[in-house]
Design a protein around this motif. Structure first.
Motif: not given
Length: 520
Positions: A85-98, A100-104, A387-394
């Motif tokens: 992920x290489x842009x601000x909207x994608x990164x913001x979406x990633x950290x706000x919504x996911x 805990x799913x990307x903390x491993x 990614x520890x759970x199926x999720x959506x990003x951007x």
């Protein structure tokens, strides 16, 4: 009929519960969902690994892919799919919504050897152990409160450095050439090993502590080199036995060397328990606070060794690398260098040395540091996450098990976020970007990443960089040999060091008495 009615009612309830469960689940049938697009060029077995042969920093390589294929894309690293992920909207979406799913962290050879079987919180998976040890490290070593309590250590090490540099200059007709990269590596390494273990690794130019007779700073350099490499056997398991380029062998050797030294330190601490509270270092704290984690198969000694080693490695070289980049930028921009020293002369003067309380006054120097971290973040693509759970990003479906990378380097040079992004312009952090800090909460400036897995040593790093550069620039006029521009070639690694060390010619600019410093 009553039985039939009851069965029908029960069936209806079960069906309703199943429908509710299905409704609450993300609609992510992998075959039907919109997957993150994979860039072309993959080949059987290797995937896209052959595209990484170009000797550029990884942020630049994957940033080039983003320019061609969009801000979110995937590559195949052997059997593993990795999303970038290489842009601000994608990164913001990633950290706000996911978040805990990307903390491993993904399982890796590094976690096995460098992390001592996941006993290091830097490599450990997300969970109770990781939370407990990270909190302990943050509160008892890397927090503002703790750094303030231990501030005599970086001050002492800076005094050593400034005195040694001055003494060398007086023996060389007032100026001399020095490998400033190595000088700051030694200073920062001494600082962190004293805070962690109460030990100095270097005494002047001589080793005070050795790992099996070898220079510990060189061993840490090797550790960082192998930490940042993709181990082919991790992503192509059936070739693990080949140990291509001997990466795993090197990893085992250097971990054995460092582990032996840290084991010795731990035993010395166990034998010396009569310390006052203000004399205790981090190993002392861990000995009193850390217990066995049977669910992880880890005992106290392994946890202490893994944690101490990861902090020493993570905090020392990356901080010294950033100082080298900052000084390199200053040498290539003499007007900026002049303004930094004028600020020091105006707000501190030349009749006393910089104190900790002066740092907040040095706004322009702070802007120089922030701008350098924008252009040369220590971790250009961050450290790998899984990614520890199926999720959506951007808007794309990302299945469990994918690797995830945040291209910090690319976001920091996004022309939609930064005017003239390739230009070194500290003034932007005094004007339109003055509101940005190092926490990563803006999602456009992430020098220490963001979210649960962001770097816990950000306060330590900024404190050391600000104080070290203020003292150094106040104390010496600096130039390059023959006034040549500094080569800014970037190394290819997960940590973005300069390809070449920085050599400078130093001339003292203060009264000689100000270099007679207390080094206790």
């Amino acid at each position: 009929m009553d039985l039939f009615s009851n069965l029908l009612a029960i069936s209806g309830v079960i069906a309703l519960l199943l429908l509710i469960k299905l409704w609450k689940r993300p609609h992510h049938n992998e075959k039907m969902a919109k997957l993150v697009p994979e860039i072309p060029g993959g080949i059987p077995i290797l995937g896209h690994m052959h595209l990484l042969r170009d000797k550029q920093n990884l942020g630049r390589i994957f940033g080039g892919f983003a320019d061609k294929y969009g801000p979110i894309f995937s590559v195949r690293l052997g059997k593993c799919r990795a999303v970038f992920i290489s842009d601000k909207p994608g990164i913001k979406d990633c950290f706000i919504n996911n978040d805990i799913n990307i903390a491993s962290r993904p399982p890796s050879t590094q976690a096995q050897f460098l992390g001592y079987d996941n006993s290091s919180f830097g490599f450990a998976p997300y969970g109770r152990f990781w939370r407990d040890i990270r909190k302990l490290a943050t509160v008892e070593l890397l927090s503002g409160r703790r750094i303030k309590m231990l501030n005599y250590i970086p001050i002492s090490e800076l005094n050593h450095l400034m005195r040694d540099l001055y003494n060398n200059s007086t023996g060389n007709n007032g100026s001399f050439k020095v490998d400033i990269t190595e000088s700051f590596q030694r200073m920062v390494l001494n600082t962190i090993t004293r805070m962690v273990a109460g030990k100095r690794v270097f005494d002047g130019n001589h080793l005070a502590e050795k790992a099996k007779g070898r220079n510990l700073s060189h061993i840490i350099r090797e550790l960082l080199d192998v930490t940042g490499q993709i181990v082919p056997g991790d992503v192509i398991p059936f070739i693990a036995w080949l140990d291509i380029k001997g990466v795993v062998k090197t990893m085992k050797n250097v971990c054995d060397e460092v582990g032996t030294l840290v084991d010795k330190w731990i035993e010395e601490h166990k034998m010396n328990t009569n310390k006052n509270e203000d004399e205790k270092d981090f190993i002392d704290v861990m000995l009193s606070e850390v217990t066995n984690y049977e669910e992880m198969g880890l005992d106290q000694s392994a946890i202490i060794k893994g944690t101490a080693t990861s902090i020493i490695i993570g905090a020392s070289d990356t901080t010294a690398i950033s100082i080298t980049w900052i000084l390199s930028n200053l040498m290539n921009h003499p007007k900026v260098l002049k303004r930094c020293q004028e600020e020091l002369d105006l707000k501190v003067g030349k009749d006393r040395i910089v104190q900790v309380e002066d740092i907040e006054k040095l706004e322009y120097l702070s802007a120089v540091i922030k701008e350098t971290l924008r252009l040369y973040p220590a971790g250009p693509i961050g450290t790998p996450r899984i990614v520890t759970e199926d999720c959506y990003m951007s808007g794309y479906f990302v299945p469990k098990g994918c690797y995830l990378f945040i291209n910090i380097w690319k976001v920091h040079r996004d022309p939609n976020l930064w005017s003239n992004p390739e230009e070194f312009k500290p003034e932007r952090f005094l004007n339109e970007k003055a509101h940005l800090d190092i926490t990563g909460n803006s999602y456009e400036y992430l020098p220490f990443s963001a979210g649960r897995r962001s770097c816990p040593g950000n306060y330590f790093a900024m404190h050391i960089m600000n104080l070290s550069l203020a003292r150094f620039l106040q104390g010496f006029n600096v130039a390059t040999p023959n006034n040549q521009p500094v080569d800014m070639t970037e190394g290819q690694n997960i940590v973005m060091q300069k390809e070449y060390n920085l050599e400078l010619v130093l001339t003292p600019r203060l009264d000689p008495k100000l270099y007679e410093l207390d080094c206790n």
